[in-house]
Design a protein around this motif. Structure first.
Motif, PDB file in Angstrom:
ATOM      1  N   CYS A  79     -38.261  55.090   2.556  1.00 26.03           N
ATOM      2  CA  CYS A  79     -38.908  55.346   1.270  1.00 26.03           C
ATOM      3  C   CYS A  79     -40.217  56.103   1.467  1.00 26.03           C
ATOM      4  O   CYS A  79     -40.484  57.095   0.793  1.00 26.03           O
ATOM      5  CB  CYS A  79     -39.148  54.029   0.536  1.00 26.03           C
ATOM      6  N   SER A  80     -41.023  55.659   2.402  1.00 21.06           N
ATOM      7  CA  SER A  80     -42.291  56.300   2.685  1.00 21.06           C
ATOM      8  C   SER A  80     -42.096  57.774   3.055  1.00 21.06           C
ATOM      9  O   SER A  80     -42.814  58.655   2.570  1.00 21.06           O
ATOM     10  CB  SER A  80     -42.992  55.553   3.826  1.00 21.06           C
ATOM     11  N   ARG A  81     -41.109  58.038   3.872  1.00 23.09           N
ATOM     12  CA  ARG A  81     -40.835  59.425   4.286  1.00 23.09           C
ATOM     13  C   ARG A  81     -40.315  60.258   3.115  1.00 23.09           C
ATOM     14  O   ARG A  81     -40.724  61.407   2.935  1.00 23.09           O
ATOM     15  CB  ARG A  81     -39.817  59.447   5.428  1.00 23.09           C
ATOM     16  N   VAL A  82     -39.410  59.695   2.335  1.00 27.14           N
ATOM     17  CA  VAL A  82     -38.812  60.403   1.196  1.00 27.14           C
ATOM     18  C   VAL A  82     -39.892  60.813   0.188  1.00 27.14           C
ATOM     19  O   VAL A  82     -39.876  61.930  -0.332  1.00 27.14           O
ATOM     20  CB  VAL A  82     -37.746  59.498   0.520  1.00 27.14           C
ATOM     21  N   LYS A  83     -40.821  59.922  -0.073  1.00 25.40           N
ATOM     22  CA  LYS A  83     -41.848  60.184  -1.088  1.00 25.40           C
ATOM     23  C   LYS A  83     -42.852  61.245  -0.651  1.00 25.40           C
ATOM     24  O   LYS A  83     -43.630  61.736  -1.456  1.00 25.40           O
ATOM     25  CB  LYS A  83     -42.570  58.883  -1.472  1.00 25.40           C
ATOM     26  N   ARG A  84     -42.818  61.634   0.635  1.00 27.43           N
ATOM     27  CA  ARG A  84     -43.697  62.705   1.123  1.00 27.43           C
ATOM     28  C   ARG A  84     -43.006  64.063   1.145  1.00 27.43           C
ATOM     29  O   ARG A  84     -43.633  65.066   1.467  1.00 27.43           O
ATOM     30  CB  ARG A  84     -44.202  62.371   2.525  1.00 27.43           C
ATOM     31  N   VAL A  85     -41.721  64.105   0.790  1.00 25.48           N
ATOM     32  CA  VAL A  85     -40.966  65.362   0.783  1.00 25.48           C
ATOM     33  C   VAL A  85     -40.869  65.854  -0.659  1.00 25.48           C
ATOM     34  O   VAL A  85     -40.337  65.146  -1.527  1.00 25.48           O
ATOM     35  CB  VAL A  85     -39.550  65.157   1.376  1.00 25.48           C
ATOM     36  N   LYS A  86     -41.388  67.039  -0.918  1.00 22.17           N
ATOM     37  CA  LYS A  86     -41.458  67.546  -2.297  1.00 22.17           C
ATOM     38  C   LYS A  86     -40.102  67.504  -3.002  1.00 22.17           C
ATOM     39  O   LYS A  86     -40.004  67.070  -4.146  1.00 22.17           O
ATOM     40  CB  LYS A  86     -42.027  68.968  -2.283  1.00 22.17           C
ATOM     41  N   ARG A  87     -39.047  67.934  -2.330  1.00 18.24           N
ATOM     42  CA  ARG A  87     -37.711  67.996  -2.918  1.00 18.24           C
ATOM     43  C   ARG A  87     -37.177  66.611  -3.289  1.00 18.24           C
ATOM     44  O   ARG A  87     -36.406  66.458  -4.224  1.00 18.24           O
ATOM     45  CB  ARG A  87     -36.763  68.681  -1.916  1.00 18.24           C
ATOM     46  N   LEU A  88     -37.608  65.590  -2.567  1.00 13.56           N
ATOM     47  CA  LEU A  88     -37.080  64.234  -2.774  1.00 13.56           C
ATOM     48  C   LEU A  88     -38.048  63.299  -3.502  1.00 13.56           C
ATOM     49  O   LEU A  88     -37.659  62.207  -3.919  1.00 13.56           O
ATOM     50  CB  LEU A  88     -36.737  63.615  -1.411  1.00 13.56           C
ATOM     51  N   ARG A  89     -39.279  63.722  -3.656  1.00  9.25           N
ATOM     52  CA  ARG A  89     -40.355  62.856  -4.169  1.00  9.25           C
ATOM     53  C   ARG A  89     -40.005  62.153  -5.483  1.00  9.25           C
ATOM     54  O   ARG A  89     -40.347  60.997  -5.685  1.00  9.25           O
ATOM     55  CB  ARG A  89     -41.608  63.704  -4.355  1.00  9.25           C
ATOM     56  N   ASP A  90     -39.341  62.864  -6.388  1.00  7.68           N
ATOM     57  CA  ASP A  90     -39.050  62.293  -7.705  1.00  7.68           C
ATOM     58  C   ASP A  90     -37.726  61.542  -7.768  1.00  7.68           C
ATOM     59  O   ASP A  90     -37.351  61.030  -8.824  1.00  7.68           O
ATOM     60  CB  ASP A  90     -39.062  63.398  -8.765  1.00  7.68           C
ATOM     61  N   THR A  91     -37.013  61.476  -6.650  1.00  8.53           N
ATOM     62  CA  THR A  91     -35.754  60.723  -6.616  1.00  8.53           C
ATOM     63  C   THR A  91     -36.070  59.229  -6.646  1.00  8.53           C
ATOM     64  O   THR A  91     -36.833  58.746  -5.816  1.00  8.53           O
ATOM     65  CB  THR A  91     -34.957  61.060  -5.339  1.00  8.53           C
ATOM     66  N   PRO A  92     -35.498  58.491  -7.614  1.00  6.53           N
ATOM     67  CA  PRO A  92     -35.767  57.050  -7.666  1.00  6.53           C
ATOM     68  C   PRO A  92     -35.272  56.336  -6.407  1.00  6.53           C
ATOM     69  O   PRO A  92     -34.156  56.569  -5.956  1.00  6.53           O
ATOM     70  CB  PRO A  92     -34.981  56.569  -8.885  1.00  6.53           C
ATOM     71  N   VAL A  93     -36.136  55.486  -5.855  1.00  6.77           N
ATOM     72  CA  VAL A  93     -35.790  54.682  -4.689  1.00  6.77           C
ATOM     73  C   VAL A  93     -35.865  53.209  -5.082  1.00  6.77           C
ATOM     74  O   VAL A  93     -36.910  52.735  -5.526  1.00  6.77           O
ATOM     75  CB  VAL A  93     -36.738  54.956  -3.502  1.00  6.77           C
TER      76      VAL A  93
END
Length: 125
Positions: A65-79
């Motif tokens: 989750c921490s890594r995903v939220k730092r990637v612009k393309r994935l940031r808004d994907t609900p986790v």
């Protein structure tokens, strides 16, 4: 509208149960056994939502989750983080890594489907 949902859990029975629950709404489920495989998938794909078990080998749900939220393309994907621990420390850690929600085991299929649909719909234009 069907979504693509990434499910990462090291327990085969839980993965199967989540696939059955979530595919009931017509969603495409990509089920992986651990965090390492989840990150490999996310390199080339952008799912509509992610359901990540907190306790997994190689890499836990918090780290993914921490890594995903730092990637612009994935940031808004609900986790959504999946856990059997209903305590302040788990909730605080989930907030810290940017998780959108926590789902507690044992699961309520109807509740889970509703929460995922609500989170994805809120992010769609």
């Amino acid at each position: 509208m069907p979504y693509t949902i990434l499910v990462a859990d090291d327990e085969p029975a839980i993965r199967t149960m989540l696939e059955v629950i979530l595919s009931a709404d017509g969603h495409e489920i990509v089920a992986v056994p651990d965090g390492k495989v989840a990150l490999e998938y996310l390199r080339d794909h952008t799912p509509d939502a992610m359901l990540l078990d907190i306790k997994m080998p190689h890499m836990d749900g918090f780290e993914i989750c921490s890594r995903v939220k730092r990637v612009k393309r994935l940031r808004d994907t609900p986790v959504l983080l999946l856990t059997g621990f209903d305590d302040d420390q788990t909730r605080d850690h989930a907030k810290l890594v940017g998780a959108d929600d926590i789902v507690y085991k044992p699961l309520s299929g109807k509740n889970l489907r509703g929460r995922i649909n609500q989170l994805v719909a809120a992010r769609r234009p």
